[in-house]
Design an enzyme around this catalytic site. Sequence first.
Site, PDB file in Angstrom:
ATOM      1  N   LYS A  14       0.823  -1.138  -0.045  1.00 11.99           N
ATOM      2  CA  LYS A  14      -0.216   0.074  -0.089  1.00 11.99           C
ATOM      3  C   LYS A  14       0.997   1.128  -0.008  1.00 11.99           C
ATOM      4  O   LYS A  14       0.505   2.315  -0.757  1.00 11.99           O
ATOM      5  CB  LYS A  14      -1.062   0.143   1.219  1.00 11.99           C
ATOM      6  CG  LYS A  14      -1.311   1.346   1.764  1.00 11.99           C
ATOM      7  CD  LYS A  14      -2.185   1.287   3.041  1.00 11.99           C
ATOM      8  CE  LYS A  14      -1.454   1.497   4.382  1.00 11.99           C
ATOM      9  NZ  LYS A  14      -1.684   2.859   4.587  1.00 11.99           N
ATOM     10  N   ASN A  15       1.959   1.138   0.849  1.00 11.89           N
ATOM     11  CA  ASN A  15       2.892   2.458   1.043  1.00 11.89           C
ATOM     12  C   ASN A  15       3.716   2.682  -0.223  1.00 11.89           C
ATOM     13  O   ASN A  15       4.205   3.746  -0.221  1.00 11.89           O
ATOM     14  CB  ASN A  15       3.688   2.645   2.442  1.00 11.89           C
ATOM     15  CG  ASN A  15       2.719   2.548   3.597  1.00 11.89           C
ATOM     16  OD1 ASN A  15       1.698   3.006   3.370  1.00 11.89           O
ATOM     17  ND2 ASN A  15       3.168   2.326   4.656  1.00 11.89           N
ATOM     18  N   ARG A  34      -3.695   9.771   5.493  1.00 10.90           N
ATOM     19  CA  ARG A  34      -2.444  10.529   5.753  1.00 10.90           C
ATOM     20  C   ARG A  34      -1.782  10.779   4.449  1.00 10.90           C
ATOM     21  O   ARG A  34      -1.144  11.855   4.282  1.00 10.90           O
ATOM     22  CB  ARG A  34      -1.662   9.781   6.492  1.00 10.90           C
ATOM     23  CG  ARG A  34      -1.977   9.509   7.956  1.00 10.90           C
ATOM     24  CD  ARG A  34      -1.611  10.802   8.847  1.00 10.90           C
ATOM     25  NE  ARG A  34      -1.866  10.477  10.416  1.00 10.90           N
ATOM     26  CZ  ARG A  34      -1.571  11.496  11.094  1.00 10.90           C
ATOM     27  NH1 ARG A  34      -1.187  12.562  10.767  1.00 10.90           N
ATOM     28  NH2 ARG A  34      -2.138  11.306  12.488  1.00 10.90           N
ATOM     29  N   CYS A  90      -4.482   7.975  10.578  1.00  6.13           N
ATOM     30  CA  CYS A  90      -4.543   7.173  11.674  1.00  6.13           C
ATOM     31  C   CYS A  90      -4.243   8.049  13.231  1.00  6.13           C
ATOM     32  O   CYS A  90      -3.534   9.221  12.706  1.00  6.13           O
ATOM     33  CB  CYS A  90      -3.451   6.178  11.660  1.00  6.13           C
ATOM     34  SG  CYS A  90      -3.785   4.670  11.191  1.00  6.13           S
ATOM     35  N   ARG A 126       1.911  13.881  12.003  1.00  6.56           N
ATOM     36  CA  ARG A 126       3.001  13.653  10.816  1.00  6.56           C
ATOM     37  C   ARG A 126       3.166  14.898  10.159  1.00  6.56           C
ATOM     38  O   ARG A 126       2.465  15.277   9.466  1.00  6.56           O
ATOM     39  CB  ARG A 126       2.575  12.426   9.900  1.00  6.56           C
ATOM     40  CG  ARG A 126       2.209  11.272  10.541  1.00  6.56           C
ATOM     41  CD  ARG A 126       2.140  10.160   9.690  1.00  6.56           C
ATOM     42  NE  ARG A 126       1.289   9.157  10.126  1.00  6.56           N
ATOM     43  CZ  ARG A 126       1.314   7.777   9.644  1.00  6.56           C
ATOM     44  NH1 ARG A 126       1.739   7.642   8.299  1.00  6.56           N
ATOM     45  NH2 ARG A 126       0.656   6.905  10.186  1.00  6.56           N
ATOM     46  N   PRO A 127       4.126  16.000  10.704  1.00  5.14           N
ATOM     47  CA  PRO A 127       4.008  17.240   9.932  1.00  5.14           C
ATOM     48  C   PRO A 127       4.240  17.409   8.504  1.00  5.14           C
ATOM     49  O   PRO A 127       4.998  16.678   8.112  1.00  5.14           O
ATOM     50  CB  PRO A 127       4.898  17.850  10.933  1.00  5.14           C
ATOM     51  CG  PRO A 127       5.827  17.024  11.645  1.00  5.14           C
ATOM     52  CD  PRO A 127       5.091  15.475  11.692  1.00  5.14           C
ATOM     53  N   ILE A 128       3.678  18.034   7.762  1.00  3.22           N
ATOM     54  CA  ILE A 128       3.850  18.587   6.667  1.00  3.22           C
ATOM     55  C   ILE A 128       4.749  19.767   6.241  1.00  3.22           C
ATOM     56  O   ILE A 128       4.966  19.948   5.217  1.00  3.22           O
ATOM     57  CB  ILE A 128       2.500  18.673   6.048  1.00  3.22           C
ATOM     58  CG1 ILE A 128       2.167  18.622   4.531  1.00  3.22           C
ATOM     59  CG2 ILE A 128       1.913  20.071   6.167  1.00  3.22           C
ATOM     60  CD1 ILE A 128       0.703  18.630   4.025  1.00  3.22           C
ATOM     61  N   ASP A 142       6.134   0.434  11.772  1.00  6.01           N
ATOM     62  CA  ASP A 142       4.894  -0.140  11.461  1.00  6.01           C
ATOM     63  C   ASP A 142       4.864  -1.415  11.925  1.00  6.01           C
ATOM     64  O   ASP A 142       3.789  -2.349  11.841  1.00  6.01           O
ATOM     65  CB  ASP A 142       4.543  -0.079   9.961  1.00  6.01           C
ATOM     66  CG  ASP A 142       3.968   1.193   9.414  1.00  6.01           C
ATOM     67  OD1 ASP A 142       3.785   2.201  10.400  1.00  6.01           O
ATOM     68  OD2 ASP A 142       3.766   1.325   8.192  1.00  6.01           O
ATOM     69  N   ARG A 201      -7.867  -0.627   5.765  1.00  5.98           N
ATOM     70  CA  ARG A 201      -7.260   0.363   5.032  1.00  5.98           C
ATOM     71  C   ARG A 201      -5.768  -0.193   4.776  1.00  5.98           C
ATOM     72  O   ARG A 201      -5.301   0.396   3.613  1.00  5.98           O
ATOM     73  CB  ARG A 201      -6.968   1.563   6.173  1.00  5.98           C
ATOM     74  CG  ARG A 201      -7.814   2.645   6.356  1.00  5.98           C
ATOM     75  CD  ARG A 201      -7.530   3.533   7.060  1.00  5.98           C
ATOM     76  NE  ARG A 201      -6.141   4.352   6.582  1.00  5.98           N
ATOM     77  CZ  ARG A 201      -5.157   4.460   7.346  1.00  5.98           C
ATOM     78  NH1 ARG A 201      -5.301   4.128   8.786  1.00  5.98           N
ATOM     79  NH2 ARG A 201      -3.963   4.943   6.765  1.00  5.98           N
TER      80      ARG A 201
END
Length: 426
Positions: free
Chosen positions: A22-23, A96, A120, A125-127, A308, A400
């Site tokens: 998926k990632n 995300r 999640c 998770r800063p952008i 993970d 997901r």
Amino acid sequence: MDKFVIRGGNPLLGTIKVSGAKNSALPCMAAAILTEEEVILENIPQVQDIETERKLLTSMGAEVELGYGRAQHRTSIRCALLSDPVAKYEIVKTMRASSLVLGPLVARTGMARVAMPGGCAIGGRPIDLHIKGLEAMGAKITQEHGYLEARADRLKGAHIVFDKITVTGTEDLLMAAALADGESLFENCAREPEVTDLAALLNAMGAQIEGAGTSTIRIKGVAKLHGARHRINPDRIEAGTFLIAGAITGGDLNVDCCNPEHLGAVISKLEECGVKLEIGADNIRVHSGGNLKAADVTTEEYPGFPTDMQAQFMALLTQAEGTSVVTENIFENRFMHVSELNRMGANISVSGRTATIRGGAKLQSAAVMCSDLRASAALVLAALVADGESILDRVYHMDRGYERLEEKLRGVGAQIRRMGEVFGKK
């Protein structure tokens, strides 16, 4: 809301197949934005995040076809006309990875509006690293009403040193730099296999990228990219989850269609716990080597132990003899599975970023709540060895990122069933 009912006590025996990652699939789907030609992706997992990304691309004007029948793990994407370069909140609030369209949209259309990401509940998770990088490449970025807006006539190559290692940040800016004017040099990049997978697709589309998979990446921007066909990497986290399922149940499980090279840290920790592994070219056989031993785990960026896999490994450590310490360095708030494992009879205490697991607990069935994707997997693993029938609520988190998990596990002997509402609506 669906639930899983799991009766523990069965060793898992046989062969279980790993789906595509998926990632890897999510950034590769976003990369199709960079060309008006068709991009065909194979080995796409059928999970909810992929469906969300399909909706996102379609809402922008792309044509996305998810295969069915024999081609059910293939998708073709054509972004000939991106009439509405906006990632709408209604679509991205559950995922995300929405920020992954920011770079390619600005690079291709000169404009992007992206809702701040959801997903999640495992911490921020800063952008900001995406924004900093795009600004260094000449984009003007504003933020209002929960949306980021980025504009640039044409992005320019830049020298970017990431303040901290970021997988999505590396991927997002890699896509942006592929169409930028001039050369870019990125330092302190994420080295994950998912980054390497994306770079392989971009190069197949005509990009000029060197060094993906190392901490330094060079990109020579090109004026135009073309269509390509690409096969997505196997999912290393799903493979790791299945390895633990085989180990925790004392089974004999062949985890097939995986890439053992991507699982180095997980493999060495399993061996430290006394798990017997036989490693092939694209499969790993896991079988019980007797009693499990305690081991300490610290999560790190790739090639270290993956965050993970932390929750799933903790489930295994509840069954190991002795005391183990797990340190979570990547995300704050990633011990939400601990209270649920303790409800099943585990003995785990948490202090800050550290969890101490006193192993050897006999787990009991219980009704538990899934809080995020990997916490859900940990509870499934615990339920597979618990005495009696456990009920797992909110398994939509599982959907997901794991494809048909209950079917795969049932195929190797697990007693697991999905249930909808027990009583129908009035």
